[in-house]
Write a protein that holds these residues in place. Sequence first.
Motif, short mmCIF file in Angstrom:
data_model
loop_
_atom_site.label_atom_id
_atom_site.label_comp_id
_atom_site.label_asym_id
_atom_site.label_seq_id
_atom_site.Cartn_x
_atom_site.Cartn_y
_atom_site.Cartn_z
N GLN A 64 0.82 -1.21 0.00
CA GLN A 64 0.00 0.00 0.00
C GLN A 64 0.86 1.26 0.00
O GLN A 64 1.84 1.35 0.72
N THR A 65 0.43 2.22 -0.81
CA THR A 65 1.17 3.49 -0.92
C THR A 65 0.33 4.65 -0.39
O THR A 65 -0.85 4.49 -0.07
N GLU A 66 0.98 5.79 -0.38
CA GLU A 66 0.26 7.04 -0.13
C GLU A 66 -0.76 7.19 -1.26
O GLU A 66 -0.61 6.58 -2.32
N ALA A 67 -1.76 8.02 -1.06
CA ALA A 67 -2.81 8.20 -2.07
C ALA A 67 -2.22 8.69 -3.39
O ALA A 67 -1.24 9.42 -3.41
N GLY A 68 -2.84 8.25 -4.48
CA GLY A 68 -2.43 8.71 -5.79
C GLY A 68 -2.30 7.58 -6.78
O GLY A 68 -2.42 6.41 -6.43
N VAL A 69 -2.05 7.95 -8.02
CA VAL A 69 -1.84 7.00 -9.11
C VAL A 69 -0.56 7.43 -9.82
O VAL A 69 -0.36 8.61 -10.09
N GLY A 70 0.29 6.47 -10.11
CA GLY A 70 1.54 6.82 -10.77
C GLY A 70 2.44 7.62 -9.84
O GLY A 70 2.38 7.49 -8.62
N ASP A 71 3.28 8.45 -10.43
CA ASP A 71 4.21 9.28 -9.66
C ASP A 71 4.02 10.73 -10.03
O ASP A 71 3.52 11.05 -11.11
N ASN A 108 5.30 6.89 -2.38
CA ASN A 108 5.97 5.91 -1.54
C ASN A 108 4.98 5.09 -0.72
O ASN A 108 3.78 5.38 -0.69
N LEU A 109 5.51 4.09 -0.02
CA LEU A 109 4.68 3.28 0.87
C LEU A 109 4.09 4.16 1.97
O LEU A 109 4.77 5.05 2.50
N SER A 110 2.86 3.87 2.32
CA SER A 110 2.24 4.50 3.49
C SER A 110 2.69 3.71 4.72
O SER A 110 3.31 2.65 4.61
N GLU A 111 2.33 4.19 5.88
CA GLU A 111 2.64 3.44 7.11
C GLU A 111 1.94 2.08 7.08
O GLU A 111 2.51 1.07 7.47
N ALA A 112 0.70 2.06 6.55
CA ALA A 112 -0.02 0.79 6.40
C ALA A 112 0.73 -0.14 5.44
O ALA A 112 0.78 -1.35 5.64
N GLY A 113 1.32 0.41 4.40
CA GLY A 113 2.09 -0.38 3.44
C GLY A 113 3.36 -0.96 4.05
O GLY A 113 3.76 -2.08 3.72
N ARG A 114 3.99 -0.20 4.92
CA ARG A 114 5.18 -0.73 5.61
C ARG A 114 4.79 -1.93 6.49
O ARG A 114 5.47 -2.95 6.48
N ALA A 115 3.69 -1.77 7.22
CA ALA A 115 3.22 -2.87 8.06
C ALA A 115 2.81 -4.07 7.20
O ALA A 115 3.10 -5.22 7.53
N GLN A 116 2.14 -3.80 6.08
CA GLN A 116 1.72 -4.86 5.17
C GLN A 116 2.95 -5.61 4.64
O GLN A 116 2.94 -6.85 4.57
#
Length: 191
Positions: free
Chosen positions: A46-53, A67-75
């Motif tokens: 999981q990343t921060e909100a958005g599509v692409g870069d 980049n990864l969100s905090e939830a993405g790091r945990a995931q």
Amino acid sequence: MQRRLALHGLATLGLTPGLGRAQASDDALFDALRQGGTVLMLRHAQTEAGVGDPPGFRLGQCSTQRNLSEAGRAQSRRIGQALAARGLVPRAVRSSGWCRCIDTAELAFGRHEIWPALHSFFAERAAQRDPQTAELRRALAGLPAPGFEAWVTHQVNITALTGTWVGMGEAVVIRGGPDGGTMLGRLSLGA
């Protein structure tokens, strides 16, 4: 109906259905990884909100990318823990050069090797899709039998190779072979 919508979405992106597929049970997919000659092709977590870069992003400079969100790091950590709990450790961990993929690989597996064939071609579909997908197929055709590899990449790469759409943090298991491989099924490890 959903399959038709998915195929329409692939056609809109200029993609065609990929490898032959079946949906094995999670246990059968873990067994296939144990048997080797397979790839766990993982979409970054999981990343921060958005599509692409953002416009003007640069590889190697994470502050310019999504980049990864905090939830993405945990995931990512849960993905690694789920595999380790089953005694599954990849022989090799290859990653796209985007920070969200590198971070997913590092948090899940503690290592990575950059492989340009896994780079996103979201912004350059026509120019990069075919050569990168061909390189992935060649790698699958020559995949050694012992152990499995983890490939951390982007949705566009997974869809171009397999014809399957996966969410962030989801994976497909692919058995290598001379025909470029067979997708055995999907896994959700970090939910």
